[in-house]
Design a protein around this motif. Sequence first.
Motif, short mmCIF file in Angstrom:
data_model
loop_
_atom_site.label_atom_id
_atom_site.label_comp_id
_atom_site.label_asym_id
_atom_site.label_seq_id
_atom_site.Cartn_x
_atom_site.Cartn_y
_atom_site.Cartn_z
N SER A 179 0.83 -1.20 0.00
CA SER A 179 0.00 0.00 0.00
C SER A 179 0.87 1.25 0.00
O SER A 179 0.58 2.23 -0.70
CB SER A 179 -0.92 -0.01 1.22
N LEU A 180 1.94 1.23 0.80
CA LEU A 180 2.85 2.37 0.84
C LEU A 180 3.48 2.61 -0.52
O LEU A 180 3.65 3.75 -0.95
CB LEU A 180 3.94 2.11 1.90
N PHE A 181 3.82 1.53 -1.21
CA PHE A 181 4.44 1.62 -2.54
C PHE A 181 3.44 2.16 -3.57
O PHE A 181 3.70 3.13 -4.27
CB PHE A 181 4.96 0.24 -2.94
N ASN A 182 2.29 1.49 -3.63
CA ASN A 182 1.33 1.81 -4.69
C ASN A 182 0.70 3.19 -4.54
O ASN A 182 0.41 3.87 -5.53
CB ASN A 182 0.23 0.75 -4.74
N PRO A 197 6.90 9.06 -7.08
CA PRO A 197 7.12 7.87 -7.91
C PRO A 197 7.94 6.81 -7.16
O PRO A 197 8.97 7.12 -6.57
CB PRO A 197 7.88 8.42 -9.11
N CYS A 198 7.47 5.55 -7.20
CA CYS A 198 8.19 4.44 -6.61
C CYS A 198 8.45 3.38 -7.68
O CYS A 198 7.65 3.22 -8.62
CB CYS A 198 7.39 3.81 -5.47
N PHE A 199 9.54 2.66 -7.56
CA PHE A 199 9.90 1.68 -8.57
C PHE A 199 10.65 0.52 -7.94
O PHE A 199 11.24 0.64 -6.86
CB PHE A 199 10.77 2.33 -9.65
N ALA A 200 10.58 -0.62 -8.63
CA ALA A 200 11.38 -1.79 -8.26
C ALA A 200 11.91 -2.38 -9.56
O ALA A 200 11.15 -2.55 -10.52
CB ALA A 200 10.55 -2.81 -7.50
N ILE A 201 13.22 -2.64 -9.62
CA ILE A 201 13.83 -3.20 -10.83
C ILE A 201 14.64 -4.43 -10.47
O ILE A 201 15.10 -4.60 -9.33
CB ILE A 201 14.73 -2.16 -11.54
N SER A 202 14.77 -5.29 -11.43
CA SER A 202 15.52 -6.53 -11.24
C SER A 202 17.01 -6.25 -11.36
O SER A 202 17.43 -5.16 -11.76
CB SER A 202 15.11 -7.56 -12.29
#
Length: 728
Positions: free
Chosen positions: A16-19, A24-29
Amino acid sequence: MDNPLRNDSIFDMYKSLFNNNSDPCFAISINGDFLHINKAAESLTGYTSAEFSSLSYAELIDESQLENTLNRIEKLLHGHAENAELTIKNKQGERIELSIVALPIFKDERTIGIVGVAKDVTSKNYIASLVKEQNKILKMIVSGTKYTLILDEIVSIVENFAKDCLCSVMIADQEAKKLYTASSPNLPDEFIDFINGIPIAPNTGSCGTAAYKKMQVVVEDISNDCLWADYRDIALKHGLQACWSTPVFDSNNDVIGCFAIYHRIPTAPSANVKKLIEEATYLTSLVIQRGLAEEKIHRLAYHDDLTGLPNRRVFADNLKVAITNFQPTCSIRHLALLFMDLDRFKVINDTLGHHIGDELLQEFADRLKHCVGTNGVVSRQGGDEFILLLENVTEEEVRSKANKVIDILSSPFLIGGHEIFITPSIGISMHPKDGDDDVTLIRNADIAMYEAKKKGRNNYQFYNEKFDFQSSELLVLETELRKADITKHFILHFQPIIDLKTNAVTSAEALIRWQHPKFGLISPDKFIRIAEDTGLIIPIGEWVIRKVCQEIKERIRRGFIPINFSVNLSLRQFFDSNLVTTMASILEEEGIEPSYITLEITESMTMDVEKASQILYQLKELGVEISIDDFGTGYSSLQYLQKFPIDYLKIDKSFIQNIVVNKDDYNIASTIIVMAHNLGLKVIAEGVETEEQVEILKGFKCEKAQGYFYSKPLPLDELCLLEEEKNE
């Protein structure tokens, strides 16, 4: 109390905190592919979540920062948290500056990706950079950088901020109703030449129209805009597709120029560019106003403001060079000076008015320039006196030129509905036979001119040693001056100088009068020149200084608070080798505090900067104050003033008398005061005659003023009464 967040709900909390994060929030491999992004990231970049899934982070990074970003990614993959600022490009190709906090994602003590939050700092950085550049421009203005260089710097800054744009600054000539290019370093030369001198009128491109309408004109597509009908082809030829023009105003809301941005694609300015245009236009206004004022001051320093002819100082420089370089081809060749005065000019001036007199001088100057052409140097010496320099000429050629000057005045001048006839009296001196230096040649030509007047006017006379050096009237005055008892026949009047903040009398200028037993009260303009020529100015000047000291003592005896008294030094006094020792002796003998005395010199005394500086520093060591009188009418520049130990500048009354109605005089006075303050000098305005002038000077933060608005020059007793009245 039980914790409502069980371990199995922690994931939902962070999700929820991320979305829902507003940033802007992101996660990358570890391969650089996007795993997750939130709505704020989609909004910022313009890419959807589905589009992100096919993107690598490297595709978003600005090329200039890619290598540095890869290094930071490497640190993250090794388990180090990173705070960084980097620039990305959104889907539209626009640059976005981000401040990022990124952390490695661990699973089983192994880094499997990166998670981070970004903050858009584009506007913040933009404003900070803009303020930095603005301060840079202001420093250039204060430091006296040439105004065209400052305009180039403004254009460079704007072009750096507004990518893919080209800029120009044009200055308005309101008399000609045209705009002329002042700075456009990167626009094509052919285009600049084509629009240079563009009319200030409707339908004259963006700039001419903006200056005419006094409002911003944004043309998004030059190819389809009727304003560009006459200029479209040349603009499109050089790839200029859009133009946004903003008029530049001065402090009186008059258009003084135009700032324009050209773009290579049809488009409108963004919000940031609009802010940029606003700031750039403001700075451009400051720079152009200062530049125009400087040009006016420079023009006044080197040219006569009324006729545009070289002034006395420029002529003297030209004459010195001509004497130094004079190499006659034969013995009958000379260097000649024709010193001319317009007969009966004073009668015309007093009868028809000064405006008619001024126009007469302008038209005569035009006739004289046309008569001389490129074969001589013409100068206005002051009033109705003009001087002409001819090089490598015979006596017959000089006679021919003198006759031509007389001929050009034979036809009347038609001015203001009046038919005016006027004649010249011309005096001629020649080098080398009549003098080896500029001062002697000018003086001898002047003497010959008075001889021409004595012989009926409308003629010319060559200098002859037998001539009287002055008219008979001046000769009588000289004789009487030599016989005068300085201690009995001279008196002092004092014109008060007023503090503009307190309205109190804080100082006064001592002005000498000749109380002749037969001719009555004689003003200094009648005898000071004679005193200067004969050397009598030295004892007269010493008497003035001593008398002022005695008057100061008398005031103190009568219980008045001491005020500063200023004394004018003549040219001969100033360069007298005994000036400093004489001044020191008088101060000691009279027992006067040196700070009660101000010595006033004129700009002409500072032409020899090194010698003038030496004398001024010696006087300053005595403890007296120093003032530059009639500032703005001579040649001095503020560059030289920095070398002198000056306390005050006195702005000449010629700039004050029309300050209410003449914006040029208004701007010049303002500029002189601001620049004087920047040099740590105080300012006194001379010739103040109206309350409106006083209010303007107060607005300029001018410290002091003197003039008939406050008082005419007074005997000491009347000055004391005025002080009591002011203090009450």
